[in-house]
Scaffold this motif. Structure first.
Motif, short mmCIF file in Angstrom:
data_model
loop_
_atom_site.label_atom_id
_atom_site.label_comp_id
_atom_site.label_asym_id
_atom_site.label_seq_id
_atom_site.Cartn_x
_atom_site.Cartn_y
_atom_site.Cartn_z
N TYR A 285 0.83 -1.20 0.00
CA TYR A 285 0.00 0.00 0.00
C TYR A 285 0.86 1.25 0.00
N THR A 286 0.45 2.20 -0.80
CA THR A 286 1.14 3.47 -0.83
C THR A 286 0.07 4.54 -0.85
N SER A 287 0.32 5.65 -0.15
CA SER A 287 -0.76 6.64 -0.07
C SER A 287 -0.75 7.51 -1.31
N SER A 407 21.24 6.69 -2.63
CA SER A 407 20.25 7.58 -2.05
C SER A 407 18.91 7.34 -2.73
N VAL A 408 17.84 7.39 -1.95
CA VAL A 408 16.51 7.12 -2.52
C VAL A 408 15.42 7.78 -1.71
N GLY A 409 14.35 8.15 -2.39
CA GLY A 409 13.14 8.59 -1.70
C GLY A 409 12.74 10.02 -1.98
N GLU A 410 13.74 10.85 -2.16
CA GLU A 410 13.49 12.27 -2.38
C GLU A 410 14.65 12.81 -3.18
N PRO A 411 14.47 14.01 -3.74
CA PRO A 411 15.65 14.64 -4.36
C PRO A 411 16.70 14.85 -3.27
N ILE A 412 17.95 14.57 -3.57
CA ILE A 412 18.99 14.81 -2.58
C ILE A 412 19.62 16.16 -2.92
N ASP A 433 22.29 8.42 -6.92
CA ASP A 433 20.97 8.96 -6.59
C ASP A 433 19.99 8.16 -7.44
N THR A 434 19.20 7.32 -6.78
CA THR A 434 18.37 6.38 -7.53
C THR A 434 16.91 6.82 -7.51
N TRP A 435 16.35 7.02 -8.69
CA TRP A 435 14.94 7.41 -8.77
C TRP A 435 14.08 6.21 -9.12
N TRP A 436 13.05 6.01 -8.32
CA TRP A 436 12.04 4.99 -8.65
C TRP A 436 10.86 5.15 -7.73
N GLN A 437 9.88 4.25 -7.83
CA GLN A 437 8.63 4.37 -7.06
C GLN A 437 8.14 2.97 -6.66
N THR A 438 7.19 2.94 -5.73
CA THR A 438 6.54 1.67 -5.42
C THR A 438 6.00 1.06 -6.73
N GLU A 439 5.51 1.93 -7.57
CA GLU A 439 4.90 1.51 -8.83
C GLU A 439 5.92 0.89 -9.80
N THR A 440 7.17 1.34 -9.72
CA THR A 440 8.13 0.87 -10.73
C THR A 440 8.82 -0.42 -10.30
N GLY A 524 3.90 10.90 -12.35
CA GLY A 524 3.46 11.91 -11.40
C GLY A 524 4.57 12.86 -10.98
N ASP A 525 5.80 12.57 -11.40
CA ASP A 525 6.94 13.43 -11.06
C ASP A 525 7.30 14.33 -12.24
N GLY A 526 7.90 15.46 -11.91
CA GLY A 526 8.47 16.32 -12.94
C GLY A 526 9.96 16.07 -13.02
N GLN A 536 17.18 14.88 -14.09
CA GLN A 536 17.15 15.31 -12.69
C GLN A 536 15.69 15.37 -12.27
N ILE A 537 15.36 14.70 -11.16
CA ILE A 537 13.98 14.67 -10.71
C ILE A 537 13.70 15.94 -9.93
N ILE A 538 12.60 16.58 -10.25
CA ILE A 538 12.28 17.85 -9.59
C ILE A 538 11.32 17.63 -8.43
N GLY A 634 9.97 9.01 5.63
CA GLY A 634 10.85 10.18 5.61
C GLY A 634 10.58 11.20 4.53
N LYS A 635 9.48 11.05 3.79
CA LYS A 635 9.19 12.05 2.76
C LYS A 635 8.42 13.20 3.38
N ILE A 636 8.81 14.42 3.03
CA ILE A 636 8.12 15.59 3.55
C ILE A 636 6.70 15.62 3.00
C1 7RM Z 1 11.50 4.24 -3.87
C2 7RM Z 1 10.41 5.15 -3.36
C3 7RM Z 1 8.14 7.44 -4.92
C4 7RM Z 1 8.35 8.93 -5.08
C5 7RM Z 1 8.74 9.32 -6.47
C6 7RM Z 1 9.47 10.63 -6.24
C7 7RM Z 1 10.20 10.39 -4.94
C8 7RM Z 1 12.02 8.64 -5.02
C9 7RM Z 1 13.72 9.83 -5.68
C10 7RM Z 1 12.59 10.66 -5.61
C11 7RM Z 1 13.84 12.46 -6.34
C12 7RM Z 1 14.96 10.41 -6.11
N1 7RM Z 1 9.14 4.77 -3.66
N2 7RM Z 1 11.56 9.90 -5.19
N3 7RM Z 1 13.33 8.59 -5.30
N4 7RM Z 1 12.66 11.98 -5.94
N5 7RM Z 1 14.97 11.72 -6.43
N6 7RM Z 1 16.08 9.70 -6.19
O1 7RM Z 1 10.70 6.15 -2.74
O2 7RM Z 1 6.70 5.02 -3.88
O3 7RM Z 1 7.71 5.54 -1.75
O4 7RM Z 1 7.95 7.07 -3.57
O5 7RM Z 1 9.45 9.37 -4.27
O6 7RM Z 1 8.56 11.67 -6.08
O7 7RM Z 1 7.61 9.45 -7.29
S1 7RM Z 1 7.83 5.57 -3.18
#
Ligand code: 7RM
Length: 681
Positions: A285-287, A407-412, A433-440, A524-526, A536-538, A634-636
């Motif tokens: 589950y992801t919100s 690094s993962v989860g947010e822009p660093i 700096d690894t970008w991905w999502q629950t969906e990916t 859903g990301d820019g 670069q993920i915004i 830990g995501k704001i």
């Molecule tokens: C793995 C994870 C996904 C959302 C994603 C982004 C943000 C994740 C990065 C990032 C910038 C990164 N899954 N996000 N990694 N933004 N740089 N390296 O976090 O489903 O919980 O969140 O997190 O917005 O869409 S998640």
């Protein structure tokens, strides 16, 4: 056009302020050697370097994934079709006809070569009390538990909910489900009873697995009691397995099963179910920003293959390395990089039960020294937190085993990236700096794999992984083909690791991910694509601020604010403004022990933003807070901050993932002190 940065010539997203880091140490072999770097690709003609291989993977997709799947996975019977996908219809199927068992791929096949290799290092809350579990032991526990689940009526296709901290029995539970063909649904063991109940009900679980108590940061939490409360409103639940994490007994009812005791009565051999590639492996589950949480569905073969390949190549994981992903198993990061990726690769993986600051802010690095961790994978929020405490907590410990930092989860932000690279990694380890999502399902954009001479740009995820074709879209839904541009990040073709649907709501899946840009997966990301073609993920598109027609990414603003030496972290949002459309409002957390005049500092921060971005981007309001509302991972939660500033406290939405409700109360109070009862204008 999505000009998220609004000012392509001045901001950090452009190459003018770009710094590049090169490493001379070997990553995948100096001269490209297909057989050595990616044995699966040895038969691909015309491929002579990394970018060639990436191109091959996206143009000859079926040949690429077909070869990799045959090489990396152990099949009970082979697949006949590599993929049958139509993104516009939301149809995603990989490796049909194939049968396999995920637990066999993670355990049994390694037992033949190295039964006594350590599979899990359980880094328990108290430093120095780690427990090592070999592949043989993990297989044994998995089989006993698989037998117990079967004997107690859990069938192929059922969904078992896990409410457990990271521990070997949690991993065994995940793998036991996989062994007998049940799906698992891991719920982070910090969620409230209500949030847990929602997820159990949505997943229709009849079995829940938990532990008596959790231990984290020196504190004991009553996990079994929380489950008791949750299941009161879950008529589907028939039994609760309870493992003992501490020695304190808990009240057991007729519904409860003493898990370890019962496991001891079971055989250590358990026939693995032959699963179809597209059977469900797990829900997670992801919100969403509104509405109820979505149960994303991942399936067997494609997910495991993608987790395994990314784990191997993004982190340059080699046989014998100790991999330290500090994410909780309740997140996708824990699923893919604490459990499935490393185990599919026969690796040694750390399960981290504690927090970055327990018993002190040196915890991570003391652990790196003690466990001889080679790859460390963490979140920017923790890096920013530790940076506040100063370098001495890092320098105390020997970090010479470290090879890659992730690094993962947010822009660093740049400051955190630099610190991670310079202090933690001694300037020696590539930071990915690894970008991905629950969906990916797994990492989609990251600086590596690439040849060892390839540059890494701080704060950029940079390069698509094999099989990933990122595209940027403008607001009319047209593909942006040029470089040095920003847009909505989509992925142009399916890949094996992607989620297949939302549990019980395929329509929501197609509406959210497939229909916004028909034929593409919408993230859903820019993102910004640099002159060189790096990504670069915004941030989330719904977080982007529009001041007088200038679009500004929150990450970009926060990056500037965070560069101020007194600032630990910040969150920037847009609020509605009569004239400008939106104005900028910044929440700022100061570093520990910093003593400043807030009004003076606020002026300085406004100046910094004016200078490094533009005058219009300068925050109208700066509110100093002790902490920011964050998700448990830990995501704001900028959405919550926006609602506070809009005075829409009834509209706060789903707060089940909120880490500390007190942080919201504090923000509300501080906001009133700053702006009075009126909404800011
Ligand atoms: C793995 C994870 C996904 C959302 C994603 C982004 C943000 C994740 C990065 C990032 C910038 C990164 N899954 N996000 N990694 N933004 N740089 N390296 O976090 O489903 O919980 O969140 O997190 O917005 O869409 S998640």
């Amino acid at each position: 056009m999505w000009l998220l940065c609004g000012c392509t010539s001045k901001c950090l997203l452009t190459s003018s302020s770009r710094r590049v880091v090169r490493y001379s140490h070997n990553f995948l072999g100096k001269s490209f050697n297909k057989a050595a770097c990616l044995p699966e690709a040895a038969g691909f003609e015309g491929v002579s370097d990394h970018s060639g291989l990436q191109q091959f993977s996206v143009s000859q997709t079926d040949r690429f994934w077909g070869a990799v799947a045959r090489q990396r996975l152990t099949w009970i019977s082979p697949f006949h079709t590599v993929q049958d996908c139509d993104l516009s219809q939301g149809r995603i199927k990989w490796f049909e006809g194939g049968k396999l068992n995920v637990s066999v791929n993670c355990l049994d096949r390694h037992i033949h070569t190295f039964p006594e290799r350590v599979a899990l290092i359980w880094e328990r809350d108290e430093p120095g009390s780690e427990v090592k579990i070999t592949y043989r032991q993990l297989l044994e526990a998995t089989c006993r538990l698989g037998n117990l689940l079967r004997r107690r009526g859990v069938k192929r296709g059922d969904c078992v909910t896990l409410y457990m901290p990271p521990c070997p029995l949690a991993v065994a539970s995940m793998l036991a489900c996989a062994r007998i063909g049940a799906a698992h649904n891991v719920v982070f063991a910090g969620f409230s009873a209500e949030a847990l109940a929602d997820r159990i009900r949505d997943a229709q679980s009849s079995t829940v697995i938990t532990v008596n108590q959790g231990v984290r940061g020196g504190k004991v939490t009553e996990l079994k009691k929380t489950v008791d409360m949750a299941v009161q409103s879950c008529p589907s639940v028939q039994q609760v397995f309870v493992a003992m994490r501490t020695e304190n007994p808990v009240v057991m009812t007729a519904r409860d099963v003493a898990m370890e005791e019962e496991m001891l009565r079971e055989a250590v051999v358990c026939e693995p179910a032959a699963m179809d590639s597209e059977d469900v492996l797990f829900l997670l589950y992801t919100s969403g920003s509104t509405g109820k949480p979505k149960g994303l569905v991942h399936t067997q073969a494609g997910y495991l293959l993608y987790a395994s390949l990314t784990h191997r190549y993004v982190f340059d994981y080699h046989d014998g390395d100790v991999f330290g992903c500090v994410a909780d198993i309740g997140w996708i990061t824990g699923h893919s990089y604490s459990v499935y990726g490393p185990l599919a690769n026969g690796g040694t993986t750390v399960l981290f039960e504690s927090t970055p600051v327990y018993p002190d802010p040196g915890r991570y690095w003391e652990m790196v020294q003690r466990l001889k961790i080679n790859q460390f994978y963490g979140a920017p929020t923790a890096i920013r937190l530790l940076l506040k405490y100063g370098d001495q907590w890092v320098n105390k410990y020997d970090r010479s085993t470290l090879k890659t930092l992730g690094s993962v989860g947010e822009p660093i932000n740049t400051e955190a990236w630099d610190w991670y690279h310079r202090v933690v990694g001694d300037g020696r380890c590539p930071v990915v700096d690894t970008w991905w999502q629950t969906e990916t399902g797994g990492i989609c954009i990251a600086p590596r794999p690439s040849n060892p001479d390839a540059e890494i740009v701080p704060g950029m995820a940079m390069r698509p992984f094999f099989g990933i074709r990122p595209v940027l879209m403008d607001s009319e839904g047209k593909t942006l083909t040029s470089n040095n541009t920003s847009g909505a990040l989509c992925i142009a073709q399916p890949w094996p690791g992607m989620a297949r649907t939302i549990h019980n709501d395929h329509q929501r899946f197609t509406e959210t991910y497939c229909q916004p840009y028909p034929g593409y997966f919408f993230t859903g990301d820019g993102a910004y694509r640099s002159k060189e073609g790096y990504y670069q993920i915004i941030g989330r598109l719904d977080d982007v601020i529009n001041v007088s027609g200038h679009r500004i990414g929150t990450a970009e603003l926060e990056d500037v604010v965070n560069q101020c030496p007194a600032v630990a972290e910040s969150a920037v949002i847009g609020y509605s403004h009569d004239i400008k459309g939106q104005g900028v409002y910044a929440f700022v957390v100061l570093k520990k022990g910093v003593d400043v005049q807030e009004a003076e500092l606020a002026r300085q921060l406004q100046d910094m933003v004016s200078k490094s971005i533009a005058k219009y981007a300068s925050p109208d309001f700066i509110q100093f807070v002790r902490r920011l509302p964050k998700t448990r991972s830990g995501k704001i939660m900028r959405r919550v901050l926006r609602k506070v500033v809009e005075r829409d406290l009834d509209g706060l939405g789903d707060l089940s993932t909120l880490d500390d409700p007190a942080a919201v109360q504090e923000v509300i109070q501080g906001h009133q002190d700053l702006c009075g009862k009126e909404q800011p204008q």
